[in-house]
Design a protein around this motif. Structure first.
Motif, short mmCIF file in Angstrom:
data_model
loop_
_atom_site.label_atom_id
_atom_site.label_comp_id
_atom_site.label_asym_id
_atom_site.label_seq_id
_atom_site.Cartn_x
_atom_site.Cartn_y
_atom_site.Cartn_z
N GLY A 50 -14.59 32.57 -0.45
CA GLY A 50 -15.51 31.45 -0.49
C GLY A 50 -16.03 31.10 -1.87
N ALA A 51 -15.75 31.96 -2.86
CA ALA A 51 -16.25 31.71 -4.22
C ALA A 51 -15.40 30.65 -4.93
N VAL A 52 -16.01 29.94 -5.88
CA VAL A 52 -15.31 28.99 -6.74
C VAL A 52 -15.40 29.53 -8.17
N LEU A 53 -14.27 29.91 -8.73
CA LEU A 53 -14.20 30.55 -10.04
C LEU A 53 -13.73 29.55 -11.09
N GLU A 54 -14.25 29.66 -12.30
CA GLU A 54 -13.95 28.69 -13.35
C GLU A 54 -13.29 29.36 -14.55
N ASP A 55 -12.39 28.61 -15.20
CA ASP A 55 -11.76 29.06 -16.45
C ASP A 55 -11.17 27.84 -17.14
N LYS A 56 -10.49 28.07 -18.29
CA LYS A 56 -9.89 26.97 -19.04
C LYS A 56 -8.54 27.40 -19.60
N VAL A 57 -7.65 26.40 -19.79
CA VAL A 57 -6.41 26.61 -20.52
C VAL A 57 -6.39 25.64 -21.71
N SER A 58 -5.68 26.05 -22.75
CA SER A 58 -5.57 25.22 -23.96
C SER A 58 -4.16 24.69 -24.10
N VAL A 59 -4.04 23.37 -24.27
CA VAL A 59 -2.75 22.73 -24.57
C VAL A 59 -2.77 22.39 -26.05
N THR A 60 -1.89 22.98 -26.82
CA THR A 60 -1.84 22.78 -28.27
C THR A 60 -0.64 21.93 -28.64
N ASN A 61 -0.89 20.84 -29.33
CA ASN A 61 0.16 19.93 -29.78
C ASN A 61 0.31 20.06 -31.30
N ARG A 62 1.42 20.66 -31.75
CA ARG A 62 1.65 20.86 -33.18
C ARG A 62 2.55 19.77 -33.78
N SER A 63 2.90 18.79 -32.98
CA SER A 63 3.81 17.75 -33.45
C SER A 63 3.04 16.63 -34.15
N ALA A 64 3.80 15.67 -34.68
CA ALA A 64 3.20 14.56 -35.41
C ALA A 64 2.95 13.36 -34.51
N ARG A 65 3.18 13.48 -33.21
CA ARG A 65 2.91 12.36 -32.31
C ARG A 65 2.24 12.89 -31.04
N PRO A 66 1.59 12.04 -30.28
CA PRO A 66 0.88 12.51 -29.08
C PRO A 66 1.85 13.15 -28.08
N ARG A 67 1.31 14.10 -27.34
CA ARG A 67 2.10 14.78 -26.31
C ARG A 67 1.35 14.76 -25.00
N THR A 68 2.02 14.32 -23.92
CA THR A 68 1.41 14.28 -22.59
C THR A 68 2.03 15.38 -21.73
N VAL A 69 1.20 16.18 -21.10
CA VAL A 69 1.67 17.24 -20.21
C VAL A 69 0.97 17.11 -18.86
N THR A 70 1.64 17.62 -17.83
CA THR A 70 1.08 17.62 -16.47
C THR A 70 0.85 19.06 -16.04
N LEU A 71 -0.33 19.34 -15.52
CA LEU A 71 -0.72 20.70 -15.13
C LEU A 71 -0.66 20.88 -13.62
N ARG A 72 -0.33 22.07 -13.20
CA ARG A 72 -0.34 22.42 -11.78
C ARG A 72 -0.48 23.93 -11.63
N GLY A 73 -0.89 24.35 -10.45
CA GLY A 73 -0.96 25.76 -10.13
C GLY A 73 0.21 26.17 -9.26
#
Length: 318
Positions: A50-73
């Protein structure tokens, strides 16, 4: 879940603030996915049902243009559905890192124990993942049953199923023994099976047995052990008679007599094991049963031979 969704929506508004320029140089189209904050090899969460747990992930873009990613579990037993992200699709500016909050909503009916899953990001035609270890709080219970044991003589295999009735992941070991009319046929020492059995799951397995006898009464017994004091047994019995090879009424009578003898031996052996009779008493009872069965077999064979008509003539129909 609605409260968690509102919390994620608010956290999503902070995504722009979480983005920070990177000091190091870009490496082409490179991007990566990592646990947010200090260097961690994986994500870890622990909470009660029944608990709701929280955390974060980091998406790092090292390129010279924008990068779009899609997240899922993702994960076994529907664990991936327990994860919810502040934003599933994230566009990260060049040479920037975006921290994405997510929650793990543990169902109220979840059994205590350890589970594993992952956060997966897809972008630029490839996937990146961060392992997630989740511990549902509660008493640890190690329990296992062995079910549906069967001897498949044609395939020369013993098949069975293991069911995890506890709350911990189990790495079982199995020992195999088989006895026939004249004694031991197979005695395989305990060995690890190639699976880890998650809480509440059922797995089908098999043990090869090259050289299964074609004519015998066989008792098969499996003994399974695992950490936490787990010990479980399963058994099966089979009467192996090559009926297609028996030709003629006389041969059929002899085979039936031998099968009856095997059945008597099997019953005597089982009664001795269940009752725990002394060795001499059991041996005497078994010898008496064998003598009776042998006499019945001989009588049946003789009667069958007397009933069998003598072949005469040229082979025409009578």
């Amino acid at each position: 879940m609605r409260a968690a969704a509102r919390a994620l929506a608010a956290a999503g508004a902070l995504l722009g603030c979480a983005a920070a320029p990177l000091a190091r140089a870009a490496d082409g189209d490179g991007w990566s996915l990592d646990p947010a904050g200090s260097a961690r090899p994986s994500l870890y969460a622990e909470g009660a049902p029944g608990a709701v747990l929280e955390d974060k992930v980091s998406v790092t873009n090292r390129s010279a243009r924008p990068r779009t990613v899609t997240l899922r579990g993702t994960g076994p037993d529907g664990i991936g559905a327990w994860l919810a992200f502040a934003r599933r699709k994230v566009t990260v500016p060049p040479r920037t890192r975006a921290d994405v909050p997510f929650t793990v909503a543990v169902p109220k009916g979840a059994a205590p124990g350890d589970r594993s899953g992952a956060v997966v990001a897809r972008g630029g035609g490839r996937d990146a993942r961060v392992p997630l270890r989740l511990r549902v709080a509660g008493p640890a219970l190690a329990a296992l049953t062995v079910e549906r044991v069967r001897l498949d003589a044609d395939a020369e295999r013993i098949t069975y199923e293991l069911v995890n009735r506890g709350t911990t992941v189990l790495a079982p070991r199995v020992a195999v023994r088989a006895d026939g009319v004249f004694g031991e046929l197979l005695d395989r020492a305990p060995h690890r099976v190639p699976v880890r059995v998650a809480p509440g799951s059922r797995v089908a397995l098999s043990e090869p047995w090259p050289g299964v006898p074609s004519f015998d009464a066989v008792d098969v017994r499996l003994t399974v052990t695992a950490a936490g004091g787990v010990r479980a047994e399963g058994s099966a019995s089979a009467r192996l008679v090559p009926w297609p090879a028996a030709a003629g009424a006389g041969a059929g009578a002899v085979a039936a007599g031998v099968a009856a003898w095997c059945a008597v031996r099997h019953a005597v052996r089982r009664r001795r094991r269940d009752a725990g009779a002394p060795a001499e008493t059991a041996a005497t009872a078994e010898a008496a049963a064998e003598a009776t069965a042998a006499a019945e077999t001989a009588a049946e064979a003789e009667a069958a031979a007397e009933r069998e008509p003598t072949a005469t003539g040229t082979g025409g129909k009578p």
